[in-house]
Design an enzyme around this catalytic site. Structure first.
Site, PDB file in Angstrom:
ATOM      1  N   ARG A 122       3.397 -10.393 -78.744  1.00 51.56           N
ATOM      2  CA  ARG A 122       3.569  -9.431 -77.646  1.00 51.56           C
ATOM      3  C   ARG A 122       2.787  -9.870 -76.414  1.00 51.56           C
ATOM      4  O   ARG A 122       3.290  -9.830 -75.300  1.00 51.56           O
ATOM      5  CB  ARG A 122       3.056  -8.049 -78.067  1.00 51.56           C
ATOM      6  CG  ARG A 122       4.149  -7.186 -78.574  1.00 51.56           C
ATOM      7  CD  ARG A 122       3.928  -5.725 -78.309  1.00 51.56           C
ATOM      8  NE  ARG A 122       5.252  -5.094 -78.422  1.00 51.56           N
ATOM      9  CZ  ARG A 122       5.453  -3.805 -78.386  1.00 51.56           C
ATOM     10  NH1 ARG A 122       4.467  -2.975 -78.236  1.00 51.56           N
ATOM     11  NH2 ARG A 122       6.669  -3.327 -78.489  1.00 51.56           N
ATOM     12  N   LEU A 178       5.135   9.580 -68.987  1.00 52.33           N
ATOM     13  CA  LEU A 178       6.268   8.760 -68.519  1.00 52.33           C
ATOM     14  C   LEU A 178       7.410   8.808 -69.527  1.00 52.33           C
ATOM     15  O   LEU A 178       7.187   8.933 -70.730  1.00 52.33           O
ATOM     16  CB  LEU A 178       5.836   7.305 -68.280  1.00 52.33           C
ATOM     17  CG  LEU A 178       5.447   6.400 -69.452  1.00 52.33           C
ATOM     18  CD1 LEU A 178       6.645   5.838 -70.190  1.00 52.33           C
ATOM     19  CD2 LEU A 178       4.592   5.265 -68.942  1.00 52.33           C
ATOM     20  N   ALA A 179       8.632   8.735 -69.017  1.00 49.80           N
ATOM     21  CA  ALA A 179       9.798   8.628 -69.897  1.00 49.80           C
ATOM     22  C   ALA A 179      10.319   7.202 -69.792  1.00 49.80           C
ATOM     23  O   ALA A 179      10.233   6.579 -68.730  1.00 49.80           O
ATOM     24  CB  ALA A 179      10.873   9.627 -69.481  1.00 49.80           C
ATOM     25  N   ALA A 222       4.419  19.758 -74.534  1.00 51.79           N
ATOM     26  CA  ALA A 222       5.404  19.404 -73.503  1.00 51.79           C
ATOM     27  C   ALA A 222       6.596  18.722 -74.178  1.00 51.79           C
ATOM     28  O   ALA A 222       7.761  19.046 -73.891  1.00 51.79           O
ATOM     29  CB  ALA A 222       4.776  18.475 -72.458  1.00 51.79           C
ATOM     30  N   CYS A 232       8.997   9.727 -79.491  1.00 49.84           N
ATOM     31  CA  CYS A 232       8.058  10.854 -79.348  1.00 49.84           C
ATOM     32  C   CYS A 232       8.539  12.206 -79.873  1.00 49.84           C
ATOM     33  O   CYS A 232       7.818  12.877 -80.598  1.00 49.84           O
ATOM     34  CB  CYS A 232       7.682  11.000 -77.882  1.00 49.84           C
ATOM     35  SG  CYS A 232       6.713   9.605 -77.315  1.00 49.84           S
TER      36      CYS A 232
HETATM   37  C1  UDX Z   1       3.547   5.286 -77.823  1.00 51.17           C
HETATM   38  C2  UDX Z   1       2.416   6.099 -77.270  1.00 51.17           C
HETATM   39  O1  UDX Z   1       1.304   5.328 -76.871  1.00 51.17           O
HETATM   40  C3  UDX Z   1       2.049   7.159 -78.114  1.00 51.17           C
HETATM   41  O2  UDX Z   1       1.543   8.166 -77.271  1.00 51.17           O
HETATM   42  C4  UDX Z   1       3.141   7.731 -78.880  1.00 51.17           C
HETATM   43  O3  UDX Z   1       2.595   8.711 -79.687  1.00 51.17           O
HETATM   44  C5  UDX Z   1       3.863   6.685 -79.690  1.00 51.17           C
HETATM   45  O4  UDX Z   1       4.172   5.616 -79.017  1.00 51.17           O
HETATM   46  P1  UDX Z   1       4.064   2.950 -77.497  1.00 51.17           P
HETATM   47  O5  UDX Z   1       3.368   2.316 -76.355  1.00 51.17           O
HETATM   48  O6  UDX Z   1       5.461   3.429 -77.295  1.00 51.17           O
HETATM   49  O7  UDX Z   1       3.147   4.072 -77.998  1.00 51.17           O
HETATM   50  O8  UDX Z   1       3.979   2.136 -78.841  1.00 51.17           O
HETATM   51  P2  UDX Z   1       4.240   0.629 -79.072  1.00 51.17           P
HETATM   52  O9  UDX Z   1       5.218   0.124 -78.086  1.00 51.17           O
HETATM   53  O10 UDX Z   1       4.457   0.506 -80.527  1.00 51.17           O
HETATM   54  O11 UDX Z   1       2.846  -0.048 -78.664  1.00 51.17           O
HETATM   55  C6  UDX Z   1       1.673   0.088 -79.358  1.00 51.17           C
HETATM   56  C7  UDX Z   1       0.951  -1.262 -79.367  1.00 51.17           C
HETATM   57  O12 UDX Z   1      -0.341  -1.104 -79.943  1.00 51.17           O
HETATM   58  C8  UDX Z   1       1.673  -2.336 -80.185  1.00 51.17           C
HETATM   59  O13 UDX Z   1       1.946  -3.458 -79.378  1.00 51.17           O
HETATM   60  C9  UDX Z   1       0.690  -2.666 -81.307  1.00 51.17           C
HETATM   61  O14 UDX Z   1       0.695  -4.022 -81.670  1.00 51.17           O
HETATM   62  C10 UDX Z   1      -0.638  -2.253 -80.689  1.00 51.17           C
HETATM   63  N1  UDX Z   1      -1.691  -1.949 -81.652  1.00 51.17           N
HETATM   64  C11 UDX Z   1      -1.457  -1.097 -82.668  1.00 51.17           C
HETATM   65  C12 UDX Z   1      -2.951  -2.545 -81.496  1.00 51.17           C
HETATM   66  O15 UDX Z   1      -3.166  -3.342 -80.584  1.00 51.17           O
HETATM   67  N2  UDX Z   1      -3.931  -2.217 -82.390  1.00 51.17           N
HETATM   68  C13 UDX Z   1      -3.715  -1.389 -83.444  1.00 51.17           C
HETATM   69  O16 UDX Z   1      -4.622  -1.164 -84.234  1.00 51.17           O
HETATM   70  C14 UDX Z   1      -2.436  -0.796 -83.580  1.00 51.17           C
HETATM   71  C1  UDX Z   2       9.855  11.740 -73.587  1.00 51.74           C
HETATM   72  C2  UDX Z   2       9.269  12.657 -72.518  1.00 51.74           C
HETATM   73  O1  UDX Z   2      10.266  12.961 -71.533  1.00 51.74           O
HETATM   74  C3  UDX Z   2       8.064  12.003 -71.866  1.00 51.74           C
HETATM   75  O2  UDX Z   2       7.453  12.885 -70.942  1.00 51.74           O
HETATM   76  C4  UDX Z   2       7.075  11.614 -72.934  1.00 51.74           C
HETATM   77  O3  UDX Z   2       5.976  10.940 -72.359  1.00 51.74           O
HETATM   78  C5  UDX Z   2       7.731  10.746 -73.987  1.00 51.74           C
HETATM   79  O4  UDX Z   2       8.876  11.390 -74.530  1.00 51.74           O
HETATM   80  P1  UDX Z   2      11.447   9.625 -73.574  1.00 51.74           P
HETATM   81  O5  UDX Z   2      11.544   9.862 -75.036  1.00 51.74           O
HETATM   82  O6  UDX Z   2      11.133   8.262 -73.092  1.00 51.74           O
HETATM   83  O7  UDX Z   2      10.351  10.592 -72.924  1.00 51.74           O
HETATM   84  O8  UDX Z   2      12.842  10.030 -72.880  1.00 51.74           O
HETATM   85  P2  UDX Z   2      13.541  11.402 -72.438  1.00 51.74           P
HETATM   86  O9  UDX Z   2      14.159  11.169 -71.140  1.00 51.74           O
HETATM   87  O10 UDX Z   2      12.633  12.553 -72.553  1.00 51.74           O
HETATM   88  O11 UDX Z   2      14.731  11.528 -73.492  1.00 51.74           O
HETATM   89  C6  UDX Z   2      14.497  11.764 -74.858  1.00 51.74           C
HETATM   90  C7  UDX Z   2      15.801  11.940 -75.581  1.00 51.74           C
HETATM   91  O12 UDX Z   2      16.430  13.159 -75.214  1.00 51.74           O
HETATM   92  C8  UDX Z   2      16.831  10.842 -75.281  1.00 51.74           C
HETATM   93  O13 UDX Z   2      17.496  10.489 -76.464  1.00 51.74           O
HETATM   94  C9  UDX Z   2      17.755  11.505 -74.295  1.00 51.74           C
HETATM   95  O14 UDX Z   2      19.038  10.940 -74.272  1.00 51.74           O
HETATM   96  C10 UDX Z   2      17.772  12.923 -74.827  1.00 51.74           C
HETATM   97  N1  UDX Z   2      18.166  13.928 -73.833  1.00 51.74           N
HETATM   98  C11 UDX Z   2      17.441  14.106 -72.693  1.00 51.74           C
HETATM   99  C12 UDX Z   2      19.274  14.713 -74.056  1.00 51.74           C
HETATM  100  O15 UDX Z   2      19.950  14.584 -75.082  1.00 51.74           O
HETATM  101  N2  UDX Z   2      19.621  15.659 -73.132  1.00 51.74           N
HETATM  102  C13 UDX Z   2      18.901  15.862 -72.001  1.00 51.74           C
HETATM  103  O16 UDX Z   2      19.277  16.751 -71.213  1.00 51.74           O
HETATM  104  C14 UDX Z   2      17.768  15.054 -71.768  1.00 51.74           C
END
Ligand code: UDX
Ligand code: UDX
Length: 457
Positions: free
Chosen positions: A38, A160-161, A220, A273
């Protein structure tokens, strides 16, 4: 000048830190990750995640004041502020399996911080979404040994979404920072608020207590998901009564008390999420002795699964209850457009159900085919992955739209229709296409929450 570190170079850590680096050129920002692949990708122009506008920001700041590294211990030693943005998956084993959050990586990270830190004052910022009171556990671990460091743990959840991450980070609705009420707690919150104040108006930076901040993030997501389940629950009734879900959404959304966003009916919500956070919220409620509250939130997830299953049943029954050997083209596998992310995508459950009927599936997606292949690696059946949507549809009995990629609106559906088996079906899991036009071409069209347009009856 501060040394800012982020542990976890994922969907949250990468974009967030790139944007902080952009607006805070006087600070040095480093992102570390246990995954060397990564980090290598972040150091190349083939970034590990697809996010519109991200590459531009990374190219602007990388090597200037944004750095990517695998040397976690060394970077912890140098850090004044440590954001923790590691993933917090649902637990798959033991107590709370399938509901609670697996905190083992979280705890390991806390221990690594404790073992390596050298600065006199260190602020640890929870960026990952966590159970309420997780910061107390972090705090306890950080104070479990005598050190020369004064730690302050604060919560700064990320809203962020995906697909709009850079836009959301540039112009957030609010930035939430929760900390303890002590002098050093307030100072730590102020230090982190000052980072964001480089570009976010102060009135949008909310300071709360730490538990409110943690719970607001979980809640949220639960509220957003609940809106989608609510609108989806009504699609079934629309299809039986002739009410049109688009008209209904529009009509209720004009009520300012309801608001118009997040009322788009769909095959179901996905993403890393919503499901995880609701399950966890419900688990917390159960833990604190509120089974009725837990049941209420669990039903949001159940409705989501029901919606995907219901959509599948429409595909099955409309094609004469027999899908065996028939090719179905799946348009979109990502959980939403403008991302290659497939975590918890409704496409997976749908494909599993189609394969269960011995249907053949041909999956196309502009960005998510790599992840789709990984997700379906263990599934048996006739599965093909096809970057070209026209080829995916060739010879298919049905076209199933799962992800509303903009380009799917621009395709030549006359050409697609001619290449498909007849009768040809379109199932639009996002109400994204021009149904009347498709019907006129000759398709039997099954939208969501609207009467079908069929030539067969
Ligand atoms: C998100 C959000 O951070 C979190 O709020 C939500 O609950 C789940 O996913 P995200 O950034 O989407 O995390 O996850 P991911 O893309 O899997 O990235 C996490 C990174 O942390 C990975 O690259 C993984 O290798 C790294 N990691 C994990 C570490 O560096 N140390 C660890 O011990 C575990
Ligand atoms: C979400 C939250 O929006 C963000 O604030 C949080 O930090 C992480 O989780 P994300 O999952 O990236 O973000 O995307 P989001 O745009 O919220 O969509 C989530 C899912 O709901 C998607 O599968 C989307 O297609 C679906 N969706 C969204 C619907 O089916 N209908 C809608 O009207 C809006």
């Amino acid at each position: 000048m501060a040394n800012v570190l982020c542990i976890g170079a994922g969907y949250v850590g990468g974009p967030t830190m790139a944007v902080i680096a952009k607006y805070c050129p006087e600070h040095q920002i480093t992102i570390v990750d246990i995954n060397p692949e990564r980090i290598a990708q972040w150091n190349s122009d083939d970034l590990p995640i697809y996010e519109p506008g991200l590459l531009d920001v990374v190219q602007e700041v990388r090597g200037r004041n944004l750095f990517f590294s695998t040397d976690i211990d060394k970077k912890i030693r140098e850090a004044d502020i440590i954001f923790v943005a590691i993933n917090t998956p649902t637990k798959t084993y033991g107590e709370g399996a399938g509901r609670g959050t697996d905190l083992q990586y979280w705890e390991q990270t806390a221990r690594a911080i404790l073992a390596n830190t050298q600065k006199k004052n260190v602020i640890v910022v929870e960026k990952s979404t966590l159970p309420v009171r997780a910061s107390a556990a972090m705090d306890r671990i950080l104070h479990s040994e005598q050190t020369n460091t004064q730690f302050e743990v604060i919560s700064n959840p990320e809203f962020l979404a995906e697909g709009t991450a850079i836009k959301d980070l540039n112009d957030p609705d609010r930035v939430l920072i929760g900390g303890s009420d002590t002098e050093s707690g307030k100072k730590a919150c102020q230090t982190v608020a000052d980072l964001y104040a480089h570009w976010v108006p102060r009135e949008k930076i909310l300071l709360t207590n730490v538990w409110s901040s943690e719970l607001s993030k979980l809640f949220a997501n639960a509220m957003l998901a609940q809106r989608i389940s609510s609108i989806n629950s009504i699609t079934a009734l629309c299809e039986k009564t002739g009410a049109d879900i688009t008209e209904v959404s529009h009509a209720i959304g004009m009520d300012q008390r309801i608001g118009s966003q997040f009322l788009q009916a769909s095959i179901g919500f996905g993403g890393s999420c919503f499901r995880k956070d609701i399950l966890h919220l419900a688990y917390l409620c159960e833990h604190y002795g509120f089974p009725e509250v837990a049941e209420y939130w669990d039903s949001v997830v159940r409705m989501n699964e029901y919606q995907t299953s219901r959509f599948f049943k429409t595909i099955l029954t409309s094609q004469f209850n027999s899908l065996a050997g028939k090719k179905n083209a799946i348009f979109g596998f990502a959980f939403k457009p403008d991302t290659g992310d497939t975590r918890d995508t409704p496409a997976l459950l749908l494909c599993q159900k189609l394969l269960g009927e011995h249907a053949a599936i041909s999956i196309t997606d502009p960005k998510a085919l790599k992840n789709a292949k990984i997700d379906l690696a263990d599934m048996e059946g006739d599965i093909t992955f096809e970057p070209d949507p026209y080829k995916a549809a060739e010879g298919a009995h049905s076209l199933v739209l799962v992800t509303h990629w903009e380009e799917y609106r621009q395709l030549d559906y006359q050409r697609i229709f001619e290449s498909m088996a007849k009768p040809a079906f379109v199932y639009d899991g996002r109400n994204h296409l021009d149904h009347q036009k498709l019907f006129e071409i000759g398709f039997n069209v099954f939208p969501l929450g609207k009467l079908p347009l069929s030539h067969l009856e």
